[in-house]
Design a protein around this motif. Structure first.
Motif, PDB file in Angstrom:
ATOM      1  N   SER A  68       0.832  -1.205   0.000  1.00 23.86           N
ATOM      2  CA  SER A  68       0.000   0.000   0.000  1.00 23.86           C
ATOM      3  C   SER A  68       0.866   1.254   0.000  1.00 23.86           C
ATOM      4  O   SER A  68       0.566   2.229  -0.695  1.00 23.86           O
ATOM      5  CB  SER A  68      -0.922   0.000   1.220  1.00 23.86           C
ATOM      6  OG  SER A  68      -1.819  -1.086   1.173  1.00 23.86           O
ATOM      7  N   ALA A  69       1.927   1.230   0.795  1.00 24.90           N
ATOM      8  CA  ALA A  69       2.824   2.388   0.846  1.00 24.90           C
ATOM      9  C   ALA A  69       3.491   2.610  -0.506  1.00 24.90           C
ATOM     10  O   ALA A  69       3.619   3.746  -0.975  1.00 24.90           O
ATOM     11  CB  ALA A  69       3.876   2.184   1.936  1.00 24.90           C
ATOM     12  N   THR A  70       3.889   1.519  -1.146  1.00 21.11           N
ATOM     13  CA  THR A  70       4.509   1.634  -2.470  1.00 21.11           C
ATOM     14  C   THR A  70       3.518   2.187  -3.480  1.00 21.11           C
ATOM     15  O   THR A  70       3.849   3.066  -4.284  1.00 21.11           O
ATOM     16  CB  THR A  70       5.016   0.261  -2.937  1.00 21.11           C
ATOM     17  OG1 THR A  70       5.997  -0.217  -2.006  1.00 21.11           O
ATOM     18  CG2 THR A  70       5.644   0.357  -4.317  1.00 21.11           C
ATOM     19  N   ASP A  71       2.279   1.672  -3.416  1.00 19.33           N
ATOM     20  CA  ASP A  71       1.240   2.160  -4.329  1.00 19.33           C
ATOM     21  C   ASP A  71       0.966   3.639  -4.096  1.00 19.33           C
ATOM     22  O   ASP A  71       0.811   4.409  -5.053  1.00 19.33           O
ATOM     23  CB  ASP A  71      -0.039   1.348  -4.126  1.00 19.33           C
ATOM     24  CG  ASP A  71      -1.168   1.814  -5.029  1.00 19.33           C
ATOM     25  OD1 ASP A  71      -1.014   1.735  -6.258  1.00 19.33           O
ATOM     26  OD2 ASP A  71      -2.203   2.270  -4.505  1.00 19.33           O
ATOM     27  N   LEU A  72       0.913   4.043  -2.821  1.00 15.93           N
ATOM     28  CA  LEU A  72       0.666   5.448  -2.504  1.00 15.93           C
ATOM     29  C   LEU A  72       1.795   6.329  -3.023  1.00 15.93           C
ATOM     30  O   LEU A  72       1.553   7.395  -3.601  1.00 15.93           O
ATOM     31  CB  LEU A  72       0.510   5.621  -0.992  1.00 15.93           C
ATOM     32  CG  LEU A  72       0.235   7.046  -0.493  1.00 15.93           C
ATOM     33  CD1 LEU A  72      -1.054   7.583  -1.105  1.00 15.93           C
ATOM     34  CD2 LEU A  72       0.150   7.078   1.029  1.00 15.93           C
ATOM     35  N   ARG A  73       3.033   5.884  -2.822  1.00 18.95           N
ATOM     36  CA  ARG A  73       4.172   6.658  -3.329  1.00 18.95           C
ATOM     37  C   ARG A  73       4.114   6.785  -4.847  1.00 18.95           C
ATOM     38  O   ARG A  73       4.386   7.855  -5.404  1.00 18.95           O
ATOM     39  CB  ARG A  73       5.485   5.996  -2.896  1.00 18.95           C
ATOM     40  CG  ARG A  73       5.846   6.219  -1.433  1.00 18.95           C
ATOM     41  CD  ARG A  73       7.293   5.835  -1.162  1.00 18.95           C
ATOM     42  NE  ARG A  73       7.511   4.421  -1.371  1.00 18.95           N
ATOM     43  CZ  ARG A  73       7.384   3.499  -0.424  1.00 18.95           C
ATOM     44  NH1 ARG A  73       7.026   3.859   0.800  1.00 18.95           N
ATOM     45  NH2 ARG A  73       7.614   2.226  -0.681  1.00 18.95           N
ATOM     46  N   ASN A  74       3.735   5.695  -5.510  1.00 25.40           N
ATOM     47  CA  ASN A  74       3.638   5.736  -6.974  1.00 25.40           C
ATOM     48  C   ASN A  74       2.552   6.700  -7.428  1.00 25.40           C
ATOM     49  O   ASN A  74       2.726   7.444  -8.402  1.00 25.40           O
ATOM     50  CB  ASN A  74       3.362   4.335  -7.519  1.00 25.40           C
ATOM     51  CG  ASN A  74       4.554   3.402  -7.363  1.00 25.40           C
ATOM     52  OD1 ASN A  74       5.692   3.859  -7.225  1.00 25.40           O
ATOM     53  ND2 ASN A  74       4.306   2.108  -7.375  1.00 25.40           N
ATOM     54  N   ARG A  75       1.417   6.685  -6.706  1.00 27.74           N
ATOM     55  CA  ARG A  75       0.317   7.579  -7.074  1.00 27.74           C
ATOM     56  C   ARG A  75       0.699   9.036  -6.846  1.00 27.74           C
ATOM     57  O   ARG A  75       0.388   9.908  -7.667  1.00 27.74           O
ATOM     58  CB  ARG A  75      -0.932   7.219  -6.273  1.00 27.74           C
ATOM     59  CG  ARG A  75      -1.552   5.889  -6.691  1.00 27.74           C
ATOM     60  CD  ARG A  75      -2.611   5.424  -5.718  1.00 27.74           C
ATOM     61  NE  ARG A  75      -3.710   6.359  -5.633  1.00 27.74           N
ATOM     62  CZ  ARG A  75      -4.715   6.244  -4.767  1.00 27.74           C
ATOM     63  NH1 ARG A  75      -4.725   5.239  -3.905  1.00 27.74           N
ATOM     64  NH2 ARG A  75      -5.693   7.123  -4.754  1.00 27.74           N
ATOM     65  N   ALA A  77       3.730  10.241  -6.851  1.00 26.53           N
ATOM     66  CA  ALA A  77       4.725  10.589  -7.873  1.00 26.53           C
ATOM     67  C   ALA A  77       4.048  10.875  -9.212  1.00 26.53           C
ATOM     68  O   ALA A  77       4.428  11.815  -9.922  1.00 26.53           O
ATOM     69  CB  ALA A  77       5.734   9.451  -8.019  1.00 26.53           C
ATOM     70  N   ALA A  78       3.024  10.071  -9.548  1.00 25.31           N
ATOM     71  CA  ALA A  78       2.301  10.293 -10.806  1.00 25.31           C
ATOM     72  C   ALA A  78       1.563  11.627 -10.778  1.00 25.31           C
ATOM     73  O   ALA A  78       1.546  12.363 -11.779  1.00 25.31           O
ATOM     74  CB  ALA A  78       1.322   9.142 -11.054  1.00 25.31           C
ATOM     75  N   MET A  79       0.946  11.949  -9.631  1.00 25.87           N
ATOM     76  CA  MET A  79       0.241  13.230  -9.503  1.00 25.87           C
ATOM     77  C   MET A  79       1.211  14.396  -9.614  1.00 25.87           C
ATOM     78  O   MET A  79       0.921  15.401 -10.278  1.00 25.87           O
ATOM     79  CB  MET A  79      -0.508  13.276  -8.171  1.00 25.87           C
ATOM     80  CG  MET A  79      -1.702  12.346  -8.084  1.00 25.87           C
ATOM     81  SD  MET A  79      -2.443  12.320  -6.430  1.00 25.87           S
ATOM     82  CE  MET A  79      -2.958  14.029  -6.265  1.00 25.87           C
ATOM     83  N   GLU A  80       2.359  14.269  -8.956  1.00 23.61           N
ATOM     84  CA  GLU A  80       3.351  15.342  -9.017  1.00 23.61           C
ATOM     85  C   GLU A  80       3.870  15.521 -10.442  1.00 23.61           C
ATOM     86  O   GLU A  80       4.075  16.651 -10.901  1.00 23.61           O
ATOM     87  CB  GLU A  80       4.499  15.040  -8.056  1.00 23.61           C
ATOM     88  CG  GLU A  80       4.107  15.155  -6.584  1.00 23.61           C
ATOM     89  CD  GLU A  80       5.230  14.754  -5.651  1.00 23.61           C
ATOM     90  OE1 GLU A  80       6.194  14.109  -6.137  1.00 23.61           O
ATOM     91  OE2 GLU A  80       5.152  15.086  -4.452  1.00 23.61           O
ATOM     92  N   ALA A  81       4.061  14.400 -11.145  1.00 25.30           N
ATOM     93  CA  ALA A  81       4.519  14.486 -12.532  1.00 25.30           C
ATOM     94  C   ALA A  81       3.461  15.146 -13.405  1.00 25.30           C
ATOM     95  O   ALA A  81       3.779  15.956 -14.291  1.00 25.30           O
ATOM     96  CB  ALA A  81       4.851  13.086 -13.058  1.00 25.30           C
TER      97      ALA A  81
END
Length: 229
Positions: A68-75, A77-81
């Motif tokens: 979940s933490a990895t998924d949250l970080r990925n999300r 990062a995608a939002m920031e990008a």
């Protein structure tokens, strides 16, 4: 002949020994101890099994939390990008409109082009002036080259000064006429697809500023082109 009585005597002694109350008590104690040991062993085995199950469950939960933490970080990062990409898009548009007085801003997922009335219209008029047409030609190029397939809302706005010396019944009518003039130019003179155009009039009811100064009033007199995703 002598051994038989001895064997019988031994059996008799054993039988008598087993019938001794003290011996019977010792045997009973041993049985109880064995039962207690069995219960303790069973309890320990249960505790071991529960501990192993708990460890497995905690391991699975930890794995889920890590996922979940990895998924949250990925999300994130995608939002920031995505935000960075949109900000870069706005900055690029500002660069292409440099020197035209056309403002560019982002409102959520929308890009808004701000055409101040000082650029496009004379006071109280809905007829586009030369500078306004030149600026709109650049806007049309962006619309057809970089935003084809998008929907464009053309929205007229005014300040809150009442109409005194023009033919318009109200600021709402004036803002509608100006928005229609911009739409008409984009469609007829700049070849923007008419099916992509929507027109709205706000009059004085959606100001950018508080109308408390000349500068604020000037900022409120505008036509906005909202580019929808």
């Amino acid at each position: 002949m002598i051994r038989i009585p001895l064997l019988l005597l031994g059996a008799a002694v054993l039988a008598v020994s087993c019938q001794n109350p003290r011996n019977l008590e010792i045997i009973a104690d041993q049985d109880r101890n064995m039962e207690a040991m069995d219960r303790e062993n069973s309890r320990l085995r249960n505790e071991r099994d529960m501990a192993m199950a708990s460890a497995t469950e905690k391991g699975e939960m930890l794995t889920l939390e890590q996922a979940s933490a990895t998924d949250l970080r990925n999300r994130v990062a995608a939002m920031e990008a995505d935000i960075a990409e949109r900000d870069a898009e706005v900055e690029a548009l500002r660069g292409r409109f440099a020197g035209t007085s056309i403002g560019v801003e982002r409102r959520g997922d929308w890009i808004v082009l701000n055409l101040p009335s000082a650029l496009t219209f004379q006071s109280g008029s809905a007829t586009l002036n030369t500078k306004g047409k030149s600026g709109l030609q650049k806007v049309a190029t962006e619309m057809t080259d970089n935003y084809a397939g998008k929907t464009f809302w053309i929205e007229g706005h005014t300040d809150n000064d009442p109409i005194k010396r023009s033919k318009w019944e109200s600021n709402l009518h004036l803002s509608a006429a100006r928005a229609l003039s911009v739409a008409d130019f984009l469609i007829k003179s700049a070849s923007v697809d008419s099916s992509a155009i929507r027109v709205a009039a706000h009059g004085e009811y959606s100001p950018k500023g508080d109308n408390a100064s000349k500068e604020a009033k000037a900022g409120n007199r505008r036509v906005e082109i909202v580019i929808l995703d």
